[in-house]
Write a protein that holds these residues in place. Structure first.
Motif, short mmCIF file in Angstrom:
data_model
loop_
_atom_site.label_atom_id
_atom_site.label_comp_id
_atom_site.label_asym_id
_atom_site.label_seq_id
_atom_site.Cartn_x
_atom_site.Cartn_y
_atom_site.Cartn_z
N ARG A 95 0.95 -0.37 0.06
CA ARG A 95 0.27 0.06 0.26
C ARG A 95 0.79 1.52 0.10
O ARG A 95 0.88 2.13 -0.76
CB ARG A 95 -1.12 0.11 1.56
CG ARG A 95 -1.91 1.66 1.61
CD ARG A 95 -2.72 1.29 -0.35
NE ARG A 95 -3.73 2.12 0.31
CZ ARG A 95 -4.26 2.85 -0.95
NH1 ARG A 95 -4.08 2.75 -1.69
NH2 ARG A 95 -5.04 4.22 -0.22
N ALA A 96 1.97 1.56 0.86
CA ALA A 96 2.40 2.27 1.02
C ALA A 96 3.56 2.88 -0.39
O ALA A 96 3.86 3.67 -0.88
CB ALA A 96 3.86 2.69 1.91
N GLY A 97 3.63 1.33 -1.21
CA GLY A 97 4.98 1.91 -2.86
C GLY A 97 3.30 2.92 -3.43
O GLY A 97 3.43 2.75 -4.72
N VAL A 123 11.15 -0.61 -6.85
CA VAL A 123 11.22 -0.85 -5.69
C VAL A 123 11.82 -2.50 -4.77
O VAL A 123 10.63 -2.88 -5.55
CB VAL A 123 10.16 0.30 -4.72
CG1 VAL A 123 11.20 -0.17 -2.99
CG2 VAL A 123 10.89 1.49 -5.14
N VAL A 124 12.27 -2.29 -4.59
CA VAL A 124 12.58 -3.67 -3.70
C VAL A 124 12.92 -3.20 -2.31
O VAL A 124 13.58 -2.51 -2.08
CB VAL A 124 13.46 -4.82 -4.44
CG1 VAL A 124 13.98 -6.21 -2.96
CG2 VAL A 124 13.37 -5.67 -5.35
N ILE A 136 7.58 -3.71 -5.74
CA ILE A 136 6.55 -2.09 -6.56
C ILE A 136 7.40 -1.60 -7.92
O ILE A 136 8.09 -1.66 -7.78
CB ILE A 136 6.51 -0.98 -5.85
CG1 ILE A 136 5.57 -1.13 -3.87
CG2 ILE A 136 6.01 0.18 -5.80
CD1 ILE A 136 6.86 -1.49 -2.93
N ASN A 137 6.35 -2.33 -9.08
CA ASN A 137 6.84 -1.24 -10.05
C ASN A 137 6.07 -0.75 -11.02
O ASN A 137 4.92 -1.44 -10.78
CB ASN A 137 7.80 -2.65 -10.51
CG ASN A 137 7.24 -3.92 -12.11
OD1 ASN A 137 5.47 -5.15 -11.68
ND2 ASN A 137 7.76 -3.49 -13.28
N LEU A 138 6.39 -0.09 -11.55
CA LEU A 138 5.69 0.39 -13.02
C LEU A 138 6.83 0.12 -14.12
O LEU A 138 8.23 0.69 -13.96
CB LEU A 138 5.63 2.39 -12.79
CG LEU A 138 4.56 2.25 -11.35
CD1 LEU A 138 4.65 3.85 -10.91
CD2 LEU A 138 3.62 1.69 -12.64
N PRO A 218 0.97 0.76 -9.19
CA PRO A 218 2.46 -0.32 -9.98
C PRO A 218 2.03 -1.32 -9.62
O PRO A 218 0.99 -1.73 -8.37
CB PRO A 218 3.36 -0.07 -8.88
CG PRO A 218 2.39 0.72 -7.67
CD PRO A 218 1.17 1.70 -8.38
N TYR A 219 2.19 -2.76 -10.19
CA TYR A 219 2.02 -3.45 -10.02
C TYR A 219 2.73 -4.41 -8.77
O TYR A 219 4.10 -3.24 -8.32
CB TYR A 219 2.63 -4.56 -10.85
CG TYR A 219 3.52 -6.47 -10.41
CD1 TYR A 219 1.86 -7.23 -11.05
CD2 TYR A 219 4.38 -6.08 -9.86
CE1 TYR A 219 2.54 -8.58 -10.00
CE2 TYR A 219 4.33 -7.73 -9.63
CZ TYR A 219 3.42 -9.38 -9.22
OH TYR A 219 3.10 -9.95 -9.29
N THR A 220 2.35 -4.34 -7.66
CA THR A 220 3.16 -5.12 -5.23
C THR A 220 2.81 -6.62 -5.63
O THR A 220 1.76 -7.51 -6.41
CB THR A 220 2.61 -4.24 -4.89
OG1 THR A 220 0.56 -4.42 -4.89
CG2 THR A 220 2.24 -2.77 -5.10
N SER A 221 3.82 -6.76 -4.78
CA SER A 221 3.86 -8.56 -4.79
C SER A 221 4.70 -8.65 -2.96
O SER A 221 5.52 -7.45 -3.37
CB SER A 221 3.93 -8.83 -5.65
OG SER A 221 5.80 -9.29 -5.88
#
Length: 338
Positions: A95-97, A123-124, A136-138, A218-221
């Protein structure tokens, strides 16, 4: 399929906590950059979120100028940490990402002086207390993780229009136009692009001249790392890295990166190999040069005691939660590293 029994969580993430007896993690950062246009930026930071120890690494691959990527590298971690509000869980970090990317995007749209530049964001966040990797990525600045005894795994989504049917469908539903650029003879050339703007990516921050079809969501996982895995290496790279490799070469390079005894050495290895695979020759300097900005950030994760058992203790990674210095100066389509 993970030999170590890893579990990937998207959306609401269940945490897998190490026991009190689990060895602590030693974390080392490394980076390497080979510039062409000077639009890549990167950063690292180690923070405390509540009682959790969290290590951050990011790459921002700019296009249309360096302003957007520079803004990302300077401000995104501050927004990310503030949005996490002292909670280092995977759910909180994802959520922060999302909130940090949205805030950065809005800042870029109102930046003074105005800019039409844009940037990828990858971001990792490694939570060493919970043994979790959140991504987190775009865009197309890929990140791979190599666990001891397991195959390499890509942690991000690819947001190139050429590679993503879901992104093509999304932008078409919003009224975007998709077409290839034309060469000097009027023939279709290069990757599929979004018009207006000519963007090859569907998700970025910035790009104020492209319109609402560009998404900053972003995609997040989150990936849970079990106690049984004694070590891991995480490799973030701009597209200047991954575009240089075939899947077979990428797999070999990632294995070499894992085997490196030092995060900085691993980063240089990946970047130099990328330039060796895909370069131009400058007759004035008699040297090879990258065909794109080439940036690598490596996180080297080892359990306490693992280095001594393997006889590969490294001075670079000898301190628990070692943080490399911050620095502010994005995949081969369909790549599947096995």
């Amino acid at each position: 399929t993970w030999r170590c029994g890893l579990a990937l969580a998207k959306g609401a993430g269940a945490a897998s906590f190490p026991s009190a007896a689990a060895p602590a993690w030693r974390v080392g950062f490394g980076k390497a950059m080979r510039h062409l246009k000077g639009e890549d930026r990167s950063n690292t930071r180690s923070v405390k979120l509540g009682g959790d120890e969290v290590h951050l690494a990011m790459i921002a691959d700019g296009h249309g100028g360096y302003e957007a990527s520079s803004h990302v590298a300077t401000h995104l971690f501050d927004h990310f940490v503030a949005a996490a509000a002292g909670d280092g869980s995977g759910c909180s970090l994802r959520r922060a990402g999302e909130l940090a990317c949205s805030r950065i995007h809005m800042e870029l749209l109102s930046l003074e002086p105005a800019t039409t530049s844009g940037s990828t964001v990858t971001v990792v966040a490694f939570n060493a207390t919970r043994s979790q990797l959140t991504t987190i990525n775009l865009g197309d600045s890929d990140v791979w993780v190599i666990f001891k005894g397991a195959q390499a795994q890509k942690l991000n989504e690819d947001h190139r229009l050429e590679c993503s049917p879901s992104e093509r469908a999304r932008v078409l539903a919003l009224g975007g136009k998709l077409a290839h650029a034309a060469d000097n003879l009027g023939r279709p050339s290069g990757p599929l692009r979004l018009w207006p703007g000519g963007m090859a990516l569907a998700r970025t921050v910035g790009d104020s001249d492209v319109g609402s079809c560009i998404s900053a969501s972003p995609y997040t996982s989150t990936l849970d790392v079990p106690e049984g895995c004694a070590g891991a290496t995480v490799v973030l790279g701009s597209d200047g890295v991954w575009d240089a490799f075939s899947p077979q070469v990428a797999a070999k390079v990632l294995r070499y990166a894992y085997a490196s005894s030092d995060a900085e050495l691993a980063a240089r290895l990946v970047a130099n190999r990328a330039v060796a695979e895909r370069h131009s020759f400058n007759p004035e300097t008699n040297q090879i040069e990258p065909r794109d900005d080439t940036t690598v950030v490596v996180l080297r994760l080892r359990r306490d005691g693992e280095e001594r058992r393997s006889g590969r203790d490294s001075g670079r990674d000898s301190g628990r939660a070692e943080a490399g210095p911050g620095f502010a100066d994005g995949d081969g389509c369909g790549c599947s590293v096995m």
